[in-house]
Design an enzyme around this catalytic site. Structure first.
Site, PDB file in Angstrom:
ATOM      1  N   LYS A   1      79.712  54.282 122.929  1.00  0.00           N
ATOM      2  CA  LYS A   1      80.114  55.700 122.928  1.00  0.00           C
ATOM      3  C   LYS A   1      80.731  56.067 124.295  1.00  0.00           C
ATOM      4  CE  LYS A   1      76.737  56.599 119.389  1.00  0.00           C
ATOM      5  NZ  LYS A   1      75.887  57.535 118.702  1.00  0.00           N
TER       6      LYS A   1
ATOM      7  N   GLY B   1      71.032  58.929 116.988  1.00  0.00           N
ATOM      8  CA  GLY B   1      70.652  59.467 118.294  1.00  0.00           C
ATOM      9  C   GLY B   1      69.444  60.390 118.239  1.00  0.00           C
TER      10      GLY B   1
ATOM     11  N   GLU C   1      75.552  54.996 108.195  1.00  0.00           N
ATOM     12  CA  GLU C   1      74.844  55.670 109.276  1.00  0.00           C
ATOM     13  C   GLU C   1      74.498  57.091 108.835  1.00  0.00           C
ATOM     14  OE1 GLU C   1      75.890  53.837 113.345  1.00  0.00           O
ATOM     15  OE2 GLU C   1      77.517  55.163 112.822  1.00  0.00           O
TER      16      GLU C   1
ATOM     17  N   ASN D   1      77.675  50.117 119.973  1.00  0.00           N
ATOM     18  CA  ASN D   1      78.647  51.189 120.173  1.00  0.00           C
ATOM     19  C   ASN D   1      78.237  51.926 121.452  1.00  0.00           C
ATOM     20  OD1 ASN D   1      80.204  53.491 120.070  1.00  0.00           O
ATOM     21  ND2 ASN D   1      79.257  54.316 118.205  1.00  0.00           N
TER      22      ASN D   1
ATOM     23  N   SER E   1      69.562  55.079 115.216  1.00  0.00           N
ATOM     24  CA  SER E   1      68.306  54.831 115.934  1.00  0.00           C
ATOM     25  C   SER E   1      67.736  53.427 115.689  1.00  0.00           C
ATOM     26  CB  SER E   1      67.263  55.902 115.590  1.00  0.00           C
ATOM     27  OG  SER E   1      67.732  57.185 116.010  1.00  0.00           O
TER      28      SER E   1
ATOM     29  N   HIS F   1      83.472  57.176 112.423  1.00  0.00           N
ATOM     30  CA  HIS F   1      82.120  57.384 112.958  1.00  0.00           C
ATOM     31  C   HIS F   1      81.742  58.857 112.795  1.00  0.00           C
ATOM     32  CE1 HIS F   1      78.827  57.876 115.765  1.00  0.00           C
ATOM     33  NE2 HIS F   1      78.609  56.590 115.594  1.00  0.00           N
TER      34      HIS F   1
ATOM     35  N   GLU G   1      80.466  60.957 114.651  1.00  0.00           N
ATOM     36  CA  GLU G   1      80.868  61.854 115.751  1.00  0.00           C
ATOM     37  C   GLU G   1      82.353  62.175 115.660  1.00  0.00           C
ATOM     38  OE1 GLU G   1      79.014  59.365 118.693  1.00  0.00           O
ATOM     39  OE2 GLU G   1      77.093  59.957 117.821  1.00  0.00           O
TER      40      GLU G   1
HETATM   41  P1  PGA Z   1      72.137  55.463 117.775  1.00  0.00           P
HETATM   42  O1  PGA Z   1      73.685  55.551 117.381  1.00  0.00           O
HETATM   43  O2  PGA Z   1      71.732  54.007 117.649  1.00  0.00           O
HETATM   44  O3  PGA Z   1      72.081  55.965 119.197  1.00  0.00           O
HETATM   45  O4  PGA Z   1      71.388  56.326 116.816  1.00  0.00           O
HETATM   46  C1  PGA Z   1      74.235  54.771 116.345  1.00  0.00           C
HETATM   47  C2  PGA Z   1      75.707  55.073 116.189  1.00  0.00           C
HETATM   48  O5  PGA Z   1      76.096  56.244 116.307  1.00  0.00           O
HETATM   49  O6  PGA Z   1      76.528  54.173 115.932  1.00  0.00           O
END
Ligand code: PGA
Length: 251
Positions: free
Chosen positions: A11, A173, A167, A9, A213, A95, A97
């Site tokens: 983003k 993140g 997640e 992803n 992560s 997601h 976010e």
């Molecule tokens: P990350 O994000 O691997 O940077 O923690 C995962 C995601 O939000 O899909």
């Protein structure tokens, strides 16, 4: 048999030049990869260009979001049909976010799941609890609600096209990964919940991937777990060496 599914992803990172460059490197670096599905989700403006690079490769294309209406005056949104027209096969929905920055709720996400399936896109329903929900012991109730409402009116026949991404919001993140055991426990709970909503055979076949992560140094341990069928990778998917090592996990 659940085939591993490793997805990236991107983003709101990378532009046309850097995205195309990374896509080319991924195509070259994964030619020898067998027995796993690979997918990347670039930002909307990059989809067409990345689609051209991926054509004929084993890497599939996904979008990071979509709107549930077929067309209309919805400034800033993209429909399933638009995404299909630039060769997307998958779409991330719900997601964290989108849920937490853009205030998407389970009802809206459910409309998107239904519209994606109707339009021919494979939805990846993202679910997961906040840190305070985990600390209050509410992980299972939060995840159950996200699944139950997210899958309202979804026909059992569609489940071969559906992936769930677990997640935990506190692991996205932040550099904090759920331990493989913690993640596997929640994945097992997700499988039981889907078995209750649909059937054991549907839940046994459904892929549940982990995100939060994921890095080259923790992917092998995660993928060794019985209920972890793949990964949704954010930061770790933005550099070719890192993402190729994740794709080539060993377990
Ligand atoms: P990350 O994000 O691997 O940077 O923690 C995962 C995601 O939000 O899909």
């Amino acid at each position: 048999m659940r085939y591993p599914f490793i997805s990236g992803n991107w983003k709101m990172f990378l532009n046309k030049t850097s995205g195309v460059e990374l896509a080319k490197a991924l195509v070259n670096g994964t030619k020898d990869v067998k027995d796993r599905d690979i997918m990347i989700c670039p930002g909307f403006p990059l989809l067409s260009d990345v689609a051209e690079i991926l054509a004929g490769s084993q890497i599939q294309l996904g979008a990071q979001n979509m709107y549930y209406e077929k067309e209309g005056a919805f400034t800033g949104e993209a429909s399933a049909e638009m995404l299909m027209s630039v060769s997307c096969s998958y779409v991330l929905l719900g997601h964290s976010e989108r849920r937490h920055i853009f205030h998407e709720n389970n009802e809206l996400i459910n409309k998107k799941v239904l519209a994606a399936l109707q339009g021919g896109l494979k939805p990846i329903l993202c679910i997961g609890e906040l840190l305070e929900e985990r600390e209050a012991g509410n992980t299972e109730s939060v995840v159950r609600e996200q699944l139950t409402t997210g899958f309202t009116d979804v026909n059992a026949a569609h489940f071969s096209d559906i992936i769930v991404a677990y997640e935990p919001v506190w692991a996205i993140g932040t550099g904090k990964t759920a331990t493989p055991e913690d993640a596997d426990n929640v994945h097992s709970f997700i499988r039981k919940t889907v078995a209750g909503l649909y059937s054991k055979s549907i839940s046994d076949e459904m892929r549940i991937i982990y995100g939060g992560s994921v890095k080259p140094d923790n992917i092998d341990g995660l993928m060794a777990k019985e209920n972890i069928d793949g990964a949704l990778v954010g930061g770790g998917s933005l550099k070719q060496d890192s993402f190729i090592r994740i794709i080539k996990f060993e377990s």
